[in-house]
Design a protein around this motif. Structure first.
Motif, PDB file in Angstrom:
ATOM      1  N   SER A 109       0.955  -1.054  -0.040  1.00  0.00           N
ATOM      2  CA  SER A 109      -0.162   0.009  -0.126  1.00  0.00           C
ATOM      3  C   SER A 109       0.883   1.460   0.045  1.00  0.00           C
ATOM      4  O   SER A 109       1.955   1.166   0.451  1.00  0.00           O
ATOM      5  N   GLY A 110       0.389   2.283  -0.214  1.00  0.00           N
ATOM      6  CA  GLY A 110       1.044   3.607  -0.132  1.00  0.00           C
ATOM      7  C   GLY A 110       1.509   3.852   1.342  1.00  0.00           C
ATOM      8  O   GLY A 110       2.459   4.339   1.567  1.00  0.00           O
ATOM      9  N   PHE A 111       0.682   3.456   2.154  1.00  0.00           N
ATOM     10  CA  PHE A 111       0.948   3.544   3.645  1.00  0.00           C
ATOM     11  C   PHE A 111       2.113   2.842   3.867  1.00  0.00           C
ATOM     12  O   PHE A 111       3.216   3.254   4.415  1.00  0.00           O
ATOM     13  N   ASN A 114       5.458   4.527   2.678  1.00  0.00           N
ATOM     14  CA  ASN A 114       5.967   5.657   3.501  1.00  0.00           C
ATOM     15  C   ASN A 114       6.539   4.863   4.597  1.00  0.00           C
ATOM     16  O   ASN A 114       7.685   5.285   5.035  1.00  0.00           O
ATOM     17  N   HIS A 140       0.348  13.634   5.347  1.00  0.00           N
ATOM     18  CA  HIS A 140      -0.412  12.383   5.625  1.00  0.00           C
ATOM     19  C   HIS A 140      -0.104  11.781   6.853  1.00  0.00           C
ATOM     20  O   HIS A 140       1.140  11.638   7.115  1.00  0.00           O
ATOM     21  N   SER A 142       0.299   8.405   7.211  1.00  0.00           N
ATOM     22  CA  SER A 142       1.224   7.557   7.023  1.00  0.00           C
ATOM     23  C   SER A 142       2.576   8.109   7.204  1.00  0.00           C
ATOM     24  O   SER A 142       3.664   7.319   7.545  1.00  0.00           O
ATOM     25  N   ASP A 185       3.868  16.104   1.239  1.00  0.00           N
ATOM     26  CA  ASP A 185       2.883  15.460   0.304  1.00  0.00           C
ATOM     27  C   ASP A 185       2.986  16.371  -1.198  1.00  0.00           C
ATOM     28  O   ASP A 185       3.508  17.628  -1.008  1.00  0.00           O
ATOM     29  N   SER A 189      -4.141  15.987   0.762  1.00  0.00           N
ATOM     30  CA  SER A 189      -5.317  15.273   0.142  1.00  0.00           C
ATOM     31  C   SER A 189      -6.525  16.272   1.013  1.00  0.00           C
ATOM     32  O   SER A 189      -7.665  15.757   0.668  1.00  0.00           O
ATOM     33  N   ASP A 214       5.747  12.586  -1.136  1.00  0.00           N
ATOM     34  CA  ASP A 214       4.423  11.336  -1.123  1.00  0.00           C
ATOM     35  C   ASP A 214       3.451  11.959  -2.203  1.00  0.00           C
ATOM     36  O   ASP A 214       2.697  12.678  -2.070  1.00  0.00           O
ATOM     37  N   ALA A 216       0.980  10.430  -3.546  1.00  0.00           N
ATOM     38  CA  ALA A 216      -0.376   9.720  -3.577  1.00  0.00           C
ATOM     39  C   ALA A 216      -1.506  10.309  -4.485  1.00  0.00           C
ATOM     40  O   ALA A 216      -2.123   9.515  -5.243  1.00  0.00           O
ATOM     41  N   HIS A 217      -1.645  11.709  -4.290  1.00  0.00           N
ATOM     42  CA  HIS A 217      -2.708  12.206  -4.997  1.00  0.00           C
ATOM     43  C   HIS A 217      -2.463  12.908  -6.215  1.00  0.00           C
ATOM     44  O   HIS A 217      -3.073  13.461  -7.079  1.00  0.00           O
ATOM     45  N   THR A 245       1.448   5.657  -4.776  1.00  0.00           N
ATOM     46  CA  THR A 245       0.210   4.837  -4.476  1.00  0.00           C
ATOM     47  C   THR A 245      -0.367   4.250  -5.843  1.00  0.00           C
ATOM     48  O   THR A 245      -0.514   4.759  -6.780  1.00  0.00           O
ATOM     49  N   SER A 247      -3.206   2.646  -5.434  1.00  0.00           N
ATOM     50  CA  SER A 247      -4.643   2.371  -4.943  1.00  0.00           C
ATOM     51  C   SER A 247      -5.477   3.602  -5.284  1.00  0.00           C
ATOM     52  O   SER A 247      -6.918   3.429  -5.165  1.00  0.00           O
ATOM     53  N   LYS A 248      -4.998   4.611  -5.840  1.00  0.00           N
ATOM     54  CA  LYS A 248      -5.983   5.865  -6.139  1.00  0.00           C
ATOM     55  C   LYS A 248      -6.056   5.858  -7.746  1.00  0.00           C
ATOM     56  O   LYS A 248      -6.899   5.009  -8.269  1.00  0.00           O
ATOM     57  N   GLY A 254      -1.832  -0.891  -3.636  1.00  0.00           N
ATOM     58  CA  GLY A 254      -0.284  -1.100  -3.390  1.00  0.00           C
ATOM     59  C   GLY A 254       0.401   0.149  -3.357  1.00  0.00           C
ATOM     60  O   GLY A 254      -0.144   1.611  -3.556  1.00  0.00           O
TER      61      GLY A 254
HETATM   62  N1  PMP Z   1      -0.217   9.066   1.460  1.00  0.00           N
HETATM   63  C1  PMP Z   1      -1.248  10.022   1.167  1.00  0.00           C
HETATM   64  C2  PMP Z   1      -0.791  11.413   0.985  1.00  0.00           C
HETATM   65  C3  PMP Z   1      -2.519   9.588   1.062  1.00  0.00           C
HETATM   66  O1  PMP Z   1      -3.645  10.353   0.850  1.00  0.00           O
HETATM   67  C4  PMP Z   1      -2.813   8.386   1.226  1.00  0.00           C
HETATM   68  C5  PMP Z   1      -4.046   7.610   1.133  1.00  0.00           C
HETATM   69  N2  PMP Z   1      -5.061   7.812   2.005  1.00  0.00           N
HETATM   70  C6  PMP Z   1      -1.806   7.301   1.349  1.00  0.00           C
HETATM   71  C7  PMP Z   1      -0.512   7.807   1.381  1.00  0.00           C
HETATM   72  C8  PMP Z   1      -1.824   5.828   1.546  1.00  0.00           C
HETATM   73  O2  PMP Z   1      -1.988   5.258   0.685  1.00  0.00           O
HETATM   74  P1  PMP Z   1      -2.679   3.790   0.265  1.00  0.00           P
HETATM   75  O3  PMP Z   1      -4.216   4.210   0.316  1.00  0.00           O
HETATM   76  O4  PMP Z   1      -2.336   3.378  -0.834  1.00  0.00           O
HETATM   77  O5  PMP Z   1      -2.385   3.205   1.480  1.00  0.00           O
END
Ligand code: PMP
Length: 399
Positions: A109-111, A114, A140, A142, A185, A189, A214, A216-217, A245, A247-248, A254
């Protein structure tokens, strides 16, 4: 099962309810497209991170099905034991080419990405001088948790959100550190604003600090073909570590860390979420490869996303909702939590799912409906959402 030894949990839940912090899940049926079914009712989904609509894209679904047939449903082990399938390496190489970096490492995951990158890179070896992580206050969760998991010798400092004077002061304060790493970030987000990356990189270069973004977005959203915030600013070779990420915008699940080959090798050897968690299943990996191939060859979904975003913001402004963001994340800020909850409820009655975001996720007086624009929202979907805001906003005296 009944366990009296767990009865204390009820007190905690009651406390959350009293503080209006209790959350319950909202299950939907059907695929995660623009229209979903909640409690038997069809509503338009305006809270999904499925920016490009890839979660239901036929090419990605075909790739997943084929991988299940050819390779099975699970990798069977952690990557370092015998969980690294050829397809994992293929994804990592494709991601490296896409992002224009030396190497990437995929995580679950993105989490986790990090958690893999941040605690691994600082605090190495012995030194009289500390290493320091310097983090934007709105980063974020994470990132915040990953900073907390860093070795004890690593100091942490926070600068006011996107305040470059504050960042400079923190960098000066830690002038004598052995290593400094600024983490931000790429796209924030909750507000949809973009990090001031050109200024951050310039300050980092002046103060010899590592830069980590990071994204992710930003992945799939910003930069040519969705290559991310670093590409948006043409800074990809001046940012040391990127987290993305899958996942978005990529539509599956992932995360990955994009950096140098040496950083990849360090994480393979040291990063606990990588070392102690089973590899991504091959169907997910194949889906992500199909997504990266699609983004590399076709920018039409990215263009549709931005066209929808521009249209939505312009039309919302006309009815009195000014949306102050730079990306498809559209915070409609209404102030008090109760108002945001009431607006969300009214929107739902009008067939729009827009989740209220309240304290502690955002400041107490900044409760909002966070509308997420996707490429597969039709003009008719967007128009219905705007009409619902007009009706609900009028009824609640918000416009
Ligand atoms: N970093 C940021 C800035 C996010 O917004 C998110 C998702 N909420 C994540 C990391 C985590 O990504 P994932 O959902 O793939 O775990």
């Amino acid at each position: 099962m009944k366990s009296h030894r767990l009865d204390f949990i009820h007190d905690e839940l009651s406390a959350l309810k009293e503080q209006h912090l209790y959350q319950s899940l909202v299950p939907f049926s059907g695929p995660p497209g623009p229209e979903i079914i909640i409690d038997g009712r069809a509503v338009l989904n305006f809270s999904s991170n499925n920016y490009l609509g890839l979660a239901t894209h036929p090419k990605l679904k075909d790739a997943a099905k084929k991988a299940v047939d050819d390779l099975g449903v699970g990798a069977g082990a952690v990557r370092t034991i015998i969980g690294t399938m050829a397809i994992h390496q293929e994804l990592e190489q494709k991601l490296a080419t896409f992002k224009h970096v030396e190497a990437t490492l995929a995580l679950s995951s993105g989490f986790s990405a990090n958690m893999a990158a941040i605690p691994t890179v600082l605090g190495l070896g012995q030194s009289d001088k500390p290493d320091v992580i310097i983090s934007d206050e709105l980063n974020h969760a994470s990132i915040i948790d990953a900073c907390r998991l860093s070795p004890k010798s690593v100091q942490r400092d926070v600068y006011a959100h996107s305040d470059m004077d504050a960042l400079q002061s923190v960098l000066k304060k830690h002038a004598h550190a052995r290593r400094k790493m600024i983490i931000t970030d790429g796209v924030f987000s909750m507000d949809g604003d973009i990090a001031k990356l050109p200024d951050i990189v310039a300050l980092a270069e002046q103060h010899d600090a590592i830069v980590m973004v990071d994204d992710a977005h930003g992945s799939g959203v910003l930069g040519k073909g969705g290559r991310g915030t670093t590409h948006h600013f043409d800074l990809s070779d001046r940012v040391d570590i990127q987290v993305g990420t899958l996942s978005k915008a990529i539509g599956a699940v992932g995360g990955y860390v994009a950096s140098t080959q040496a950083m990849r090798e360090l994480m393979i050897n040291r990063a606990r979420p990588f070392l102690f968690s089973t590899a991504l299943p091959p169907s997910v990996v194949a889906t992500c490869i199909a997504a990266i191939e699609l983004l590399s060859n076709d920018t039409s979904l990215n263009q549709a996303l931005w066209e929808n975003t521009r249209y939505f913001k312009a039309e919302m402004a006309k009815i009195g909702f000014k949306i102050d963001s730079e990306t498809p994340i559209c915070p409609v800020i209404v102030g008090e939590s109760e108002k945001a909850q009431a607006l969300s409820k009214r929107l739902f009655e009008l067939g729009i799912y827009g989740r209220a975001i309240v304290f502690p996720t955002v400041a107490k007086n900044k409760a909002r409906i966070r509308i997420m624009i996707n490429a597969n929202h039709t003009k008719a979907n967007l128009a219905r959402c705007i009409e619902a805001f007009k009706t609900a906003g009028g009824a609640l005296n918000l416009i």
